[in-house]
Design a protein around this motif. Sequence first.
Motif, mmCIF file in Angstrom:
data_model
loop_
_atom_site.group_PDB
_atom_site.id
_atom_site.type_symbol
_atom_site.label_atom_id
_atom_site.label_comp_id
_atom_site.label_asym_id
_atom_site.label_seq_id
_atom_site.Cartn_x
_atom_site.Cartn_y
_atom_site.Cartn_z
ATOM 1 N N ALA A 100 -40.689 13.417 -50.409
ATOM 2 C CA ALA A 100 -40.005 14.041 -49.277
ATOM 3 C C ALA A 100 -40.911 14.060 -48.043
ATOM 4 C CB ALA A 100 -39.564 15.454 -49.644
ATOM 5 N N LYS A 101 -42.198 14.347 -48.225
ATOM 6 C CA LYS A 101 -43.138 14.351 -47.102
ATOM 7 C C LYS A 101 -43.262 12.960 -46.500
ATOM 8 C CE LYS A 101 -46.083 18.156 -48.614
ATOM 9 N NZ LYS A 101 -47.419 18.524 -49.091
ATOM 10 N N LYS A 102 -43.295 11.957 -47.360
ATOM 11 C CA LYS A 102 -43.406 10.573 -46.890
ATOM 12 C C LYS A 102 -42.170 10.190 -46.066
ATOM 13 C CE LYS A 102 -44.657 6.042 -48.646
ATOM 14 N NZ LYS A 102 -44.976 5.261 -49.845
ATOM 15 N N GLU A 103 -40.995 10.565 -46.550
ATOM 16 C CA GLU A 103 -39.773 10.263 -45.802
ATOM 17 C C GLU A 103 -39.709 11.077 -44.511
ATOM 18 O OE1 GLU A 103 -34.952 10.369 -46.299
ATOM 19 O OE2 GLU A 103 -36.172 10.018 -48.076
ATOM 20 N N LEU A 104 -40.180 12.310 -44.550
ATOM 21 C CA LEU A 104 -40.207 13.166 -43.366
ATOM 22 C C LEU A 104 -41.023 12.519 -42.249
ATOM 23 C CD1 LEU A 104 -39.634 15.940 -42.025
ATOM 24 C CD2 LEU A 104 -41.711 16.760 -43.140
ATOM 25 N N ASP A 105 -42.140 11.894 -42.604
ATOM 26 C CA ASP A 105 -42.992 11.245 -41.611
ATOM 27 C C ASP A 105 -42.345 10.019 -40.975
ATOM 28 O OD1 ASP A 105 -44.965 13.120 -42.076
ATOM 29 O OD2 ASP A 105 -46.064 11.857 -43.492
ATOM 30 N N THR A 106 -41.401 9.394 -41.668
ATOM 31 C CA THR A 106 -40.812 8.153 -41.162
ATOM 32 C C THR A 106 -39.414 8.327 -40.567
ATOM 33 O OG1 THR A 106 -39.917 7.593 -43.338
ATOM 34 C CG2 THR A 106 -42.114 6.761 -42.808
ATOM 35 N N ARG A 107 -38.771 9.467 -40.782
ATOM 36 C CA ARG A 107 -37.396 9.643 -40.287
ATOM 37 C C ARG A 107 -37.368 9.881 -38.786
ATOM 38 N NH1 ARG A 107 -33.480 13.012 -44.167
ATOM 39 N NH2 ARG A 107 -32.616 13.484 -42.120
ATOM 40 N N TYR A 108 -36.448 9.187 -38.139
ATOM 41 C CA TYR A 108 -36.321 9.257 -36.680
ATOM 42 C C TYR A 108 -35.901 10.646 -36.216
ATOM 43 C CZ TYR A 108 -34.740 8.271 -31.969
ATOM 44 O OH TYR A 108 -34.574 8.306 -30.613
ATOM 45 N N ASP A 109 -35.012 11.304 -36.950
ATOM 46 C CA ASP A 109 -34.502 12.603 -36.507
ATOM 47 C C ASP A 109 -35.549 13.720 -36.604
ATOM 48 O OD1 ASP A 109 -34.323 12.384 -39.271
ATOM 49 O OD2 ASP A 109 -32.583 13.680 -39.425
ATOM 50 N N PHE A 110 -36.692 13.460 -37.242
ATOM 51 C CA PHE A 110 -37.766 14.446 -37.310
ATOM 52 C C PHE A 110 -38.949 14.097 -36.400
ATOM 53 C CE2 PHE A 110 -35.665 15.562 -41.326
ATOM 54 C CZ PHE A 110 -35.623 16.929 -41.180
ATOM 55 N N LYS A 111 -38.842 13.003 -35.656
ATOM 56 C CA LYS A 111 -39.920 12.630 -34.731
ATOM 57 C C LYS A 111 -40.061 13.686 -33.655
ATOM 58 C CE LYS A 111 -40.885 8.489 -36.326
ATOM 59 N NZ LYS A 111 -42.090 8.208 -37.009
ATOM 60 N N GLY A 112 -41.288 14.119 -33.403
ATOM 61 C CA GLY A 112 -41.555 15.090 -32.360
ATOM 62 C C GLY A 112 -41.293 16.539 -32.752
ATOM 63 N N THR A 113 -40.851 16.756 -33.975
ATOM 64 C CA THR A 113 -40.650 18.132 -34.437
ATOM 65 C C THR A 113 -41.830 18.531 -35.302
ATOM 66 O OG1 THR A 113 -39.470 17.493 -36.435
ATOM 67 C CG2 THR A 113 -38.142 17.864 -34.476
ATOM 68 N N LYS A 114 -42.044 19.804 -35.423
ATOM 69 C CA LYS A 114 -43.132 20.300 -36.264
ATOM 70 C C LYS A 114 -42.569 20.749 -37.602
ATOM 71 C CE LYS A 114 -46.075 21.620 -32.450
ATOM 72 N NZ LYS A 114 -46.926 22.631 -31.852
ATOM 73 N N ALA A 115 -41.963 19.813 -38.296
ATOM 74 C CA ALA A 115 -41.370 20.102 -39.598
ATOM 75 C C ALA A 115 -42.385 19.804 -40.691
ATOM 76 C CB ALA A 115 -40.125 19.253 -39.801
ATOM 77 N N SER A 116 -42.399 20.654 -41.732
ATOM 78 C CA SER A 116 -43.330 20.435 -42.833
ATOM 79 C C SER A 116 -42.793 21.011 -44.132
ATOM 80 C CB SER A 116 -44.681 21.064 -42.516
ATOM 81 O OG SER A 116 -44.584 22.473 -42.477
ATOM 82 N N LEU A 117 -43.291 20.451 -45.219
ATOM 83 C CA LEU A 117 -43.009 20.913 -46.571
ATOM 84 C C LEU A 117 -44.349 21.238 -47.220
ATOM 85 C CD1 LEU A 117 -40.708 17.953 -47.560
ATOM 86 C CD2 LEU A 117 -39.938 20.288 -47.432
ATOM 87 N N GLU A 118 -44.454 22.398 -47.841
ATOM 88 C CA GLU A 118 -45.710 22.779 -48.491
ATOM 89 C C GLU A 118 -45.431 23.437 -49.826
ATOM 90 O OE1 GLU A 118 -48.558 25.107 -46.303
ATOM 91 O OE2 GLU A 118 -47.633 24.478 -44.420
ATOM 92 N N LYS A 119 -46.298 23.160 -50.795
ATOM 93 C CA LYS A 119 -46.251 23.864 -52.067
ATOM 94 C C LYS A 119 -47.229 25.023 -51.972
ATOM 95 C CE LYS A 119 -46.983 23.329 -56.986
ATOM 96 N NZ LYS A 119 -47.532 22.455 -58.013
ATOM 97 N N LEU A 120 -46.745 26.213 -52.258
ATOM 98 C CA LEU A 120 -47.543 27.431 -52.167
ATOM 99 C C LEU A 120 -47.961 27.883 -53.562
ATOM 100 C CD1 LEU A 120 -45.350 29.382 -49.601
ATOM 101 C CD2 LEU A 120 -47.379 28.029 -49.136
ATOM 102 N N PRO A 121 -48.901 28.824 -53.628
ATOM 103 C CA PRO A 121 -49.235 29.402 -54.935
ATOM 104 C C PRO A 121 -47.986 30.025 -55.572
ATOM 105 C CG PRO A 121 -50.807 30.111 -53.270
ATOM 106 C CD PRO A 121 -49.719 29.369 -52.559
ATOM 107 N N LYS A 122 -48.040 30.251 -56.842
ATOM 108 C CA LYS A 122 -46.907 30.786 -57.621
ATOM 109 C C LYS A 122 -45.743 29.809 -57.634
ATOM 110 C CE LYS A 122 -47.989 35.635 -56.832
ATOM 111 N NZ LYS A 122 -47.454 36.933 -56.399
ATOM 112 N N ASN A 123 -46.033 28.519 -57.441
ATOM 113 C CA ASN A 123 -45.031 27.452 -57.516
ATOM 114 C C ASN A 123 -43.859 27.657 -56.568
ATOM 115 O OD1 ASN A 123 -46.590 26.222 -59.515
ATOM 116 N ND2 ASN A 123 -45.635 27.478 -61.089
ATOM 117 N N GLU A 124 -44.147 28.099 -55.380
ATOM 118 C CA GLU A 124 -43.134 28.244 -54.341
ATOM 119 C C GLU A 124 -43.240 27.074 -53.368
ATOM 120 O OE1 GLU A 124 -43.031 33.103 -54.181
ATOM 121 O OE2 GLU A 124 -44.140 32.026 -52.656
#
Length: 72
Positions: A22-46
Motif C-alpha cells: 500500500a505504501k508503494k502504491e501510495l508513492d506512485t498514485r497521481y491522486d496522492f501527489k503533493g499530499t501528506k498522506a501516510s500509512l504507519e504500523k504502530l505498537p500493539k499492532n495498530e
Amino acid sequence: MPSFDVVSQVNMAELDNALAQAKKELDTRYDFKGTKASLEKLPKNEVQLKANSEEKVGDLRELLFAKLSKRG
C-alpha cells in the motif's frame, strides 16, 4: 443446544506485506501527489492512516483494505 466461538487472528507477516504494498502504491498514485498522506504500523499492532482530508483518509483505507483482501 450447540454453540461456537469465533476467533480471528491476524497474520502479522501478511499485514506487514500489505502495508508495504500500500505504501508503494501510495508513492506512485497521481491522486496522492503533493499530499501528506501516510500509512504507519504502530505498537500493539495498530495501523495509523494520515492525510490532509477525510476524503483522502477514506481513499487510504480503501487502498489498504484492497491490499489486505488480496493477501487473505
